[in-house]
Design a protein around this motif. Structure first.
Motif, short mmCIF file in Angstrom:
data_model
loop_
_atom_site.label_atom_id
_atom_site.label_comp_id
_atom_site.label_asym_id
_atom_site.label_seq_id
_atom_site.Cartn_x
_atom_site.Cartn_y
_atom_site.Cartn_z
N UNK A 175 -15.31 34.90 -7.60
CA UNK A 175 -15.01 34.61 -6.19
C UNK A 175 -13.68 35.21 -5.75
N UNK A 176 -12.65 35.05 -6.56
CA UNK A 176 -11.33 35.56 -6.16
C UNK A 176 -11.31 37.08 -6.09
N UNK A 177 -12.12 37.72 -6.94
CA UNK A 177 -12.17 39.18 -6.97
C UNK A 177 -12.99 39.75 -5.83
N UNK A 178 -14.10 39.08 -5.50
CA UNK A 178 -15.02 39.60 -4.47
C UNK A 178 -14.72 39.02 -3.09
N UNK A 179 -14.65 37.70 -3.00
CA UNK A 179 -14.41 37.06 -1.72
C UNK A 179 -12.93 37.09 -1.33
N UNK A 180 -12.06 36.94 -2.33
CA UNK A 180 -10.63 36.82 -2.06
C UNK A 180 -9.88 38.14 -2.03
N UNK A 181 -8.55 38.03 -1.90
CA UNK A 181 -7.70 39.22 -1.89
C UNK A 181 -7.57 39.84 -0.52
N UNK A 182 -6.58 40.72 -0.38
CA UNK A 182 -6.31 41.35 0.92
C UNK A 182 -7.41 42.29 1.36
N UNK A 183 -8.22 42.77 0.41
CA UNK A 183 -9.32 43.68 0.76
C UNK A 183 -10.67 43.06 0.47
N UNK A 184 -10.70 41.74 0.20
CA UNK A 184 -11.94 41.07 -0.14
C UNK A 184 -12.83 40.78 1.05
N UNK A 185 -13.97 40.20 0.79
CA UNK A 185 -14.95 39.89 1.84
C UNK A 185 -14.39 38.96 2.89
N UNK A 186 -13.68 37.92 2.48
CA UNK A 186 -13.13 36.96 3.45
C UNK A 186 -12.14 37.65 4.39
N UNK A 187 -11.28 38.46 3.85
CA UNK A 187 -10.30 39.18 4.67
C UNK A 187 -10.99 40.06 5.70
N UNK A 188 -12.07 40.73 5.29
CA UNK A 188 -12.80 41.59 6.21
C UNK A 188 -13.49 40.76 7.30
N UNK A 189 -14.06 39.63 6.90
CA UNK A 189 -14.72 38.75 7.88
C UNK A 189 -13.72 38.21 8.90
N UNK A 190 -12.54 37.88 8.43
CA UNK A 190 -11.50 37.36 9.34
C UNK A 190 -11.05 38.45 10.32
N UNK A 191 -10.98 39.66 9.84
CA UNK A 191 -10.63 40.78 10.71
C UNK A 191 -11.69 40.98 11.78
N UNK A 192 -12.95 40.87 11.39
CA UNK A 192 -14.05 40.98 12.34
C UNK A 192 -14.03 39.82 13.33
N UNK A 193 -13.74 38.62 12.83
CA UNK A 193 -13.67 37.43 13.67
C UNK A 193 -12.61 37.59 14.76
N UNK A 194 -11.44 38.13 14.40
CA UNK A 194 -10.36 38.32 15.37
C UNK A 194 -10.81 39.21 16.53
N UNK A 195 -11.64 40.22 16.21
CA UNK A 195 -12.15 41.09 17.27
C UNK A 195 -13.17 40.36 18.13
N UNK A 196 -14.06 39.60 17.52
CA UNK A 196 -15.07 38.89 18.28
C UNK A 196 -14.48 37.78 19.15
N UNK A 197 -13.30 37.32 18.82
CA UNK A 197 -12.65 36.30 19.64
C UNK A 197 -12.17 36.87 20.97
N UNK A 198 -12.08 38.21 21.04
CA UNK A 198 -11.60 38.86 22.26
C UNK A 198 -12.63 39.77 22.92
N UNK A 199 -13.49 40.41 22.13
CA UNK A 199 -14.37 41.43 22.68
C UNK A 199 -15.45 40.82 23.58
N UNK A 200 -15.62 41.44 24.73
CA UNK A 200 -16.65 41.00 25.68
C UNK A 200 -17.53 42.19 26.10
#
Length: 368
Positions: A226-251
């Motif tokens: 989990x920490x290797x795949x989901x975690x870390x600065x380049x992991x899945x969670x980090x990427x999902x959070x980056x995508x989430x930040x865009x969806x919070x604004x994009x219309x």
């Protein structure tokens, strides 16, 4: 504006396909075959498959993925979206990386033998991957667009009710988890995957990053990766959070029945190396103009997925589900034709063991 671009791009699509047809006709007349050797994607986990004479996507050796365009407005809508995305200066570059690379459209021989058919040409996400673990997650509690017919709405609603889409805001459309060269992939059937209950979805998210279920699916997932795949600065969670930040604004767009593809190399993760974990958004036949309104349907499902992955990272040993691994074994190992990726359905290859072509060959979408 999006609809104007859509109509313009539809005209351009027909023109480009006409040029493709002339080129292909001249080429085949000279050399007697198509310029690229096409084959069934080896790692498709959801969507229509190009097997048994059916229409589905194909890939070539150069790393391109050919997705057949649907004959109705869904096909033209997806082309219009890709063209709009590629020319829209309002899409940040760090967000563009979450979408498949789009090379245009091309007329190629359809996999069902029906002749030349227009295909989207995309970058194949699985290109270069040896034994990728892949999960297709359809986002949103509502999978139909406002413009959909009542018949289509009822069809989608039935699927949503039979899956985790309504309670969780997302569902698993298909997946494969690499176990070992000897055992191949654990790959439940698409119909079975789409009907995973809430608790089964939670279990699968844990199994996806576990090491102790390689040989024994009855074991409670240890989430060791989990920490290797989901975690870390380049992991899945980090990427999902980056995508989430865009969806919070994009219309600009509203995405219906769109999926997030999660991919990583489990063998590399087990060796402590970079598993190349990445996410890609795929399937854009039902993208519509946002008209200045936030896409709460997609954003809600994305936030829900983030929540469950975050919980796995925070407490990997405390996420035991109410349905034990043994109890859900019957539901989670059935395939559409009753075959699981085990030793009985494996054949030897140069890389060791690969899954049987008929039962286990598949890839989306840039694995759409």
């Amino acid at each position: 504006m999006f609809y104007i671009v859509k109509e313009l791009n539809l005209t351009l699509l027909f023109l480009s396909l006409f040029v493709d047809l002339i080129f292909i006709s001249e080429y085949t007349a000279k050399v007697g075959f198509f310029p690229q050797m096409l084959k069934v994607p080896p790692h498709q986990v959801a969507g229509h498959e190009a097997v048994d004479g059916k229409l589905g996507p194909l890939v070539d050796e150069s790393g391109r993925f050919y997705k057949p365009l649907q004959d109705d407005e869904r096909g033209s809508n997806e082309v219009a979206f890709y063209r709009s995305l590629s020319t829209n200066s309002g899409i940040p570059e760090h967000i563009r990386r979450f979408f498949p690379t789009f090379y245009g459209t091309q007329l190629i021989e359809a996999s069902d033998g029906s002749g030349l058919k227009p295909h989207l040409v995309l970058k194949d996400i699985a290109r270069g991957q040896v034994n990728p673990s892949i999960m297709d997650v359809k986002i949103g509690s509502r999978t139909w667009a406002p413009e959909a017919s009542q018949e289509y709405v009822e069809k989608c609603l039935k699927k949503d009710r039979e899956s985790s889409s309504l309670p969780l805001g997302f569902r698993i459309s298909g997946l494969q988890i690499f176990r070992s060269k000897e055992l191949g992939f654990w790959k439940p059937g698409k119909k079975a995957a789409q009907k995973f209950s809430t608790e089964e979805v939670k279990l699968v998210l844990r199994r996806f990053v576990s090491s102790n279920t390689l040989n024994d699916l009855d074991l409670e997932p240890d989430c060791a990766l989990a920490s290797t795949v989901y975690g870390g600065s380049a992991g899945i969670l980090s990427q999902l959070l980056e995508l989430k930040a865009w969806f919070e604004d994009q219309t600009i767009y509203h995405f219906y029945a769109c999926s997030i593809l999660v991919v990583f190399e489990k063998e590399l993760a087990l060796e402590g190396r970079n598993p190349g974990a990445q996410i890609k958004l795929i399937d854009f036949a039902h993208v519509y103009e946002g008209r200045g309104v936030i896409d709460h349907n997609f954003l809600g499902g994305l936030c829900s997925l983030i929540k469950f992955i975050s919980e796995i990272l925070t407490a990997p040993n405390e996420g035991k589900t109410e349905v034990s691994a043994k109890d859900d074994q019957k539901n989670l190992t059935n395939t559409d034709n009753g075959v699981v990726a085990d030793q009985e359905n494996l054949i030897k290859s140069g890389n060791g063991i690969v899954a049987d072509q008929k039962n286990l060959t598949s890839t989306d979408n840039d694995v759409s």
